[in-house]
Design a protein around this motif. Structure first.
Motif, mmCIF file in Angstrom:
data_model
loop_
_atom_site.group_PDB
_atom_site.id
_atom_site.type_symbol
_atom_site.label_atom_id
_atom_site.label_comp_id
_atom_site.label_asym_id
_atom_site.label_seq_id
_atom_site.Cartn_x
_atom_site.Cartn_y
_atom_site.Cartn_z
ATOM 1 N N ILE A 254 25.368 -159.270 29.695
ATOM 2 C CA ILE A 254 26.501 -158.580 30.081
ATOM 3 C C ILE A 254 27.602 -159.316 29.374
ATOM 4 O O ILE A 254 27.552 -160.624 29.473
ATOM 5 C CB ILE A 254 26.852 -158.465 31.564
ATOM 6 C CG1 ILE A 254 25.456 -158.088 32.168
ATOM 7 C CG2 ILE A 254 28.083 -157.701 31.789
ATOM 8 C CD1 ILE A 254 25.629 -158.157 33.789
ATOM 9 N N ALA A 255 28.476 -158.643 28.919
ATOM 10 C CA ALA A 255 29.972 -159.443 28.266
ATOM 11 C C ALA A 255 31.103 -158.521 28.782
ATOM 12 O O ALA A 255 31.025 -157.386 29.200
ATOM 13 C CB ALA A 255 29.937 -159.171 26.730
ATOM 14 N N ASP A 256 31.939 -159.436 29.218
ATOM 15 C CA ASP A 256 33.434 -158.459 29.505
ATOM 16 C C ASP A 256 34.492 -159.441 28.914
ATOM 17 O O ASP A 256 34.301 -160.282 27.878
ATOM 18 C CB ASP A 256 33.625 -158.856 31.058
ATOM 19 C CG ASP A 256 33.586 -160.201 31.606
ATOM 20 O OD1 ASP A 256 33.704 -161.063 30.708
ATOM 21 O OD2 ASP A 256 33.616 -160.313 32.774
ATOM 22 N N SER A 257 35.789 -159.415 29.297
ATOM 23 C CA SER A 257 36.701 -159.885 28.507
ATOM 24 C C SER A 257 36.973 -161.353 28.659
ATOM 25 O O SER A 257 37.775 -162.333 27.824
ATOM 26 C CB SER A 257 38.303 -159.158 28.957
ATOM 27 O OG SER A 257 38.301 -159.699 30.350
ATOM 28 N N VAL B 135 23.385 -152.388 22.178
ATOM 29 C CA VAL B 135 24.619 -152.746 22.560
ATOM 30 C C VAL B 135 25.388 -151.887 23.213
ATOM 31 O O VAL B 135 26.076 -150.882 22.361
ATOM 32 C CB VAL B 135 25.465 -153.543 21.442
ATOM 33 C CG1 VAL B 135 26.805 -154.385 22.025
ATOM 34 C CG2 VAL B 135 24.600 -154.761 20.877
ATOM 35 N N THR B 136 25.576 -151.452 24.564
ATOM 36 C CA THR B 136 25.925 -150.429 25.168
ATOM 37 C C THR B 136 27.451 -150.695 25.625
ATOM 38 O O THR B 136 27.704 -151.484 26.369
ATOM 39 C CB THR B 136 25.245 -150.089 26.550
ATOM 40 O OG1 THR B 136 23.868 -149.806 25.878
ATOM 41 C CG2 THR B 136 25.795 -148.713 26.883
ATOM 42 N N MET B 137 28.423 -150.040 25.076
ATOM 43 C CA MET B 137 29.795 -150.016 25.390
ATOM 44 C C MET B 137 30.292 -149.083 26.564
ATOM 45 O O MET B 137 29.885 -147.912 26.629
ATOM 46 C CB MET B 137 30.844 -149.315 24.349
ATOM 47 C CG MET B 137 31.121 -150.416 22.975
ATOM 48 S SD MET B 137 32.151 -151.823 23.494
ATOM 49 C CE MET B 137 33.479 -150.721 23.736
ATOM 50 N N ILE B 138 30.799 -149.984 27.648
ATOM 51 C CA ILE B 138 31.204 -148.958 28.689
ATOM 52 C C ILE B 138 32.684 -149.036 29.257
ATOM 53 O O ILE B 138 33.111 -150.204 28.941
ATOM 54 C CB ILE B 138 30.399 -149.937 29.971
ATOM 55 C CG1 ILE B 138 28.899 -149.895 29.848
ATOM 56 C CG2 ILE B 138 31.092 -149.530 31.382
ATOM 57 C CD1 ILE B 138 28.396 -148.424 30.190
ATOM 58 N N GLY C 238 18.785 -154.582 26.948
ATOM 59 C CA GLY C 238 19.818 -154.492 25.853
ATOM 60 C C GLY C 238 21.053 -155.201 26.510
ATOM 61 O O GLY C 238 20.808 -156.050 27.670
ATOM 62 N N SER C 239 22.288 -155.074 25.694
ATOM 63 C CA SER C 239 23.206 -155.726 26.313
ATOM 64 C C SER C 239 24.532 -154.694 26.535
ATOM 65 O O SER C 239 24.591 -153.915 25.877
ATOM 66 C CB SER C 239 23.953 -156.599 25.063
ATOM 67 O OG SER C 239 23.022 -157.499 24.563
ATOM 68 N N VAL C 240 25.114 -155.112 27.803
ATOM 69 C CA VAL C 240 26.224 -154.347 28.140
ATOM 70 C C VAL C 240 27.551 -154.942 27.888
ATOM 71 O O VAL C 240 27.686 -155.970 28.337
ATOM 72 C CB VAL C 240 25.975 -154.166 29.788
ATOM 73 C CG1 VAL C 240 27.337 -153.348 30.304
ATOM 74 C CG2 VAL C 240 25.008 -153.528 29.973
ATOM 75 N N VAL C 241 28.465 -154.249 27.301
ATOM 76 C CA VAL C 241 29.785 -154.581 27.145
ATOM 77 C C VAL C 241 30.929 -153.935 27.761
ATOM 78 O O VAL C 241 31.007 -152.549 27.710
ATOM 79 C CB VAL C 241 30.257 -154.607 25.509
ATOM 80 C CG1 VAL C 241 31.667 -155.142 25.300
ATOM 81 C CG2 VAL C 241 29.088 -155.126 24.672
ATOM 82 N N LEU C 242 31.636 -154.540 28.971
ATOM 83 C CA LEU C 242 32.354 -154.005 29.747
ATOM 84 C C LEU C 242 33.697 -154.197 29.290
ATOM 85 O O LEU C 242 34.141 -155.015 28.942
ATOM 86 C CB LEU C 242 32.247 -154.648 31.071
ATOM 87 C CG LEU C 242 30.954 -154.639 31.699
ATOM 88 C CD1 LEU C 242 30.939 -155.817 33.056
ATOM 89 C CD2 LEU C 242 30.639 -153.347 32.492
ATOM 90 N N MET C 243 34.405 -152.749 29.198
ATOM 91 C CA MET C 243 35.678 -152.775 28.669
ATOM 92 C C MET C 243 36.523 -152.734 30.141
ATOM 93 O O MET C 243 36.379 -152.086 30.907
ATOM 94 C CB MET C 243 36.138 -151.610 28.104
ATOM 95 C CG MET C 243 37.504 -151.648 27.279
ATOM 96 S SD MET C 243 37.764 -150.083 26.298
ATOM 97 C CE MET C 243 39.259 -149.989 25.732
ATOM 98 N N GLY C 244 37.730 -153.225 30.112
ATOM 99 C CA GLY C 244 38.702 -153.124 31.332
ATOM 100 C C GLY C 244 39.419 -151.688 31.249
ATOM 101 O O GLY C 244 38.606 -150.766 30.938
ATOM 102 N N LYS C 245 40.495 -151.707 31.486
ATOM 103 C CA LYS C 245 41.394 -150.430 31.196
ATOM 104 C C LYS C 245 41.251 -149.690 29.961
ATOM 105 O O LYS C 245 41.322 -150.426 28.899
ATOM 106 C CB LYS C 245 42.807 -150.608 31.583
ATOM 107 C CG LYS C 245 43.697 -149.298 31.704
ATOM 108 C CD LYS C 245 44.944 -149.766 32.190
ATOM 109 C CE LYS C 245 46.082 -148.287 31.992
ATOM 110 N NZ LYS C 245 45.518 -147.157 32.928
#
Length: 521
Positions: A32-35, A212-215, A236-243
């Protein structure tokens, strides 16, 4: 064969066990990745253990809800998944709800623990929340009546802690998702481990093991979880976007070389409208999906033409029932539909008396599949109201939509049953009128609702977002009515700067009706 691949080849596996296998076999891979950064599978697995061990230490039993009200982050997902490992029921709640509604949902779930970020702790500061409070930040005040709140990091079990293994059966509750109710406390939809396993297993050909899944949608929504959980289940990898904002999304997608995404139609609309969309490198994309709201054929065609990778639209419900899938890339002549029932999914169409309609006729959608809710939390009567049984006693879930099948078995949706307008005894489907109205060059967005009428009972009224201040609503209405049948014609049109939408892009027609009748709260 690996441990993970062996599990994925079985008839049932749990997500916590799959993550444990990935931690052993690809521990350094990003989970998981976030800002704020990223965590790998080994770290995710270890944090889940710390959460689960802390819950067991504090006497929280399997089957109890653990509520989370926060913005998407690696910590959020770690708590969610750690609760599931302990046999507890992850209960994500919408931060966008009113503080009173959030407090009511926490109470309704029976959660003994609620996890809050700084923003939500401040928002709930005046509410009485009796659950134990865990804070993601030390800058967060505790809500009234909460007693001493604790920092999540201080509450977690030690780094080397391992929870006592919990036997999880397919029918055990995995999570509760609260519906977007407009009155009273929203209903808690209980989804089982079997239902979540069905979501993971059905993606065997989607390439989530290298995804690499953009959320860019919120974690309390099933729309989001049907992409996040299969990504983690497959490794896989989850990429969490904020607003969400369209250009920010494309920048992140380009940076991370995103391969998969789930976006709601309004997000696709805003992304495709960017003048420099074609300047972004999206060549890594392999699989794009959409759900939750009507997706126009023209917008689907634009995405297929200009955005690499498959575009698949899913139609279904948080409650389960049946799902349809439309491979828009492979079926360019079926973009007006939501596709065909997925393997193992069955859809029937019924009339107001609960009787199946003949082939080709419209009816209310009911469906059954391996992915169906257990029911509404604590609401047996509401659960019964959501069910329909065929002559053999098979259980179906009412979708609340009206539709018909074409000659090739593709489902064409008309509208939500509750949005049907009955004017002078004639059925009017708002989607028919919206389809015409949306083609006017001065209309950027639109919705049609039924309003009370002394002469007709109900009458269709349009709400538009004009493209420019010079757009003339009267001219737009006259143009639209010239293309509609006599019984369909609009009786009024109103301009707004923006349509009210939920966090996953659904137009909130109840709010529109309330604003026009003056009954808004």
């Amino acid at each position: 064969m690996t441990i993970a691949s062996d599990l994925l080849a079985t008839d049932f596996a749990t997500l916590p066990d799959l993550i444990r296998a990935h931690a052993r076999e690809r521990g350094s891979s990003t989970a998981i990745a976030d800002s704020q950064g990223s965590i790998d599978y080994a770290t995710l697995d270890r944090t889940m253990d710390r959460v689960a061990a802390a819950l067991q230490r504090d006497g929280i039993a399997a089957g109890q809800a653990i509520a989370i009200v926060a913005a998407p982050s690696t910590s959020y997902l770690s708590v969610f998944l750690g609760a599931v490992r302990a046999g507890c029921v992850a209960t994500p709640i919408a931060p966008s709800a009113t503080p009173a509604a959030i407090a009511a949902m926490i109470a309704d779930s029976g959660a003994p623990i609620v996890v809050l970020d700084e923003v939500m702790a401040q928002a709930l500061a005046d509410e009485r929340v009796t659950a134990r409070i865990l804070l993601l930040s030390d800058a967060s005040p505790a809500p009234e009546g909460a007693g001493d709140a604790e920092l999540l990091e201080s509450w977690l079990a030690p780094d080397a802690a391992r929870p006592t293994p919990v036997a999880i059966a397919p029918g055990d509750a995995f999570n509760i998702i609260y519906s977007s109710g407009t009155t009273g406390t929203p209903k808690g939809i209980v989804q089982s481990h079997a239902m979540r396993w069905a979501h993971i297993a059905r993606n065997s050909a989607a390439g989530f093991d290298t995804a690499v899944t953009m959320i860019a949608t919120p974690l309390y929504s099933n729309t989001t979880l049907v992409s996040v959980l299969p990504t983690l289940g497959w490794g896989g990898s989850v990429v969490l976007m904020g607003k969400f904002d369209a250009r920010g999304y494309l920048t992140l997608a380009e940076r991370y070389r995103a391969t998969h995404t789930m976006l709601v139609p309004v997000q696709y609309q805003r992304i495709m409208a960017l003048p420099d969309f074609d300047a972004f490198d999206l060549s890594a994309f392999r699989f794009k999906t959409s759900t939750s709201a009507p997706f126009s054929a023209a917008l689907k065609a634009d995405v297929v033409a200009r955005w690499p990778g498959l575009l698949v639209e899913f139609y279904g419900m948080t409650e389960g029932g049946a799902s349809c899938a439309l491979n828009a890339t492979a079926h360019p002549t079926k973009l007006h539909s939501v596709g065909q029932p997925m393997p193992g999914h069955e859809i029937r169409l019924i009339d107001d008396d609960g009787v199946e309609v003949p082939p080709g006729e419209m009816g209310e959608v009911v469906g059954r599949s391996p992915a169906m809710m257990n029911g509404y939390h604590g609401r047996s009567a509401a659960t019964r109201d959501a069910e329909w049984y065929d002559a053999e006693g098979n259980r179906y879930i009412r979708h609340g939509d009206v539709g018909r099948f074409d000659e090739d078995g593709f489902l064409i949706l008309m509208d939500r049953k509750k949005d049907l307008i009955i004017s002078g005894g004639f059925n009017i489907y708002p989607s028919d009128l919206e389809a015409v109205l949306s083609t006017h060059p001065d209309v950027a967005d639109c919705a049609v609702i039924g309003m009370p009428s002394e002469a007709w009972g109900e009458t269709p009224v349009a709400i538009i977002v004009p493209r420019s201040p010079e757009a003339n609503p009267a001219d737009i209405m006259a143009w639209t009515n010239a293309q509609l049948g006599k019984t369909q014609r609009l009786s009024g049109i109103h301009s707004v700067s923006e349509l009210p939408r939920s966090a996953i892009g659904k137009v909130l027609k109840r709010e529109l009706r309330d604003s026009l009748t003056g009954t808004a709260a």
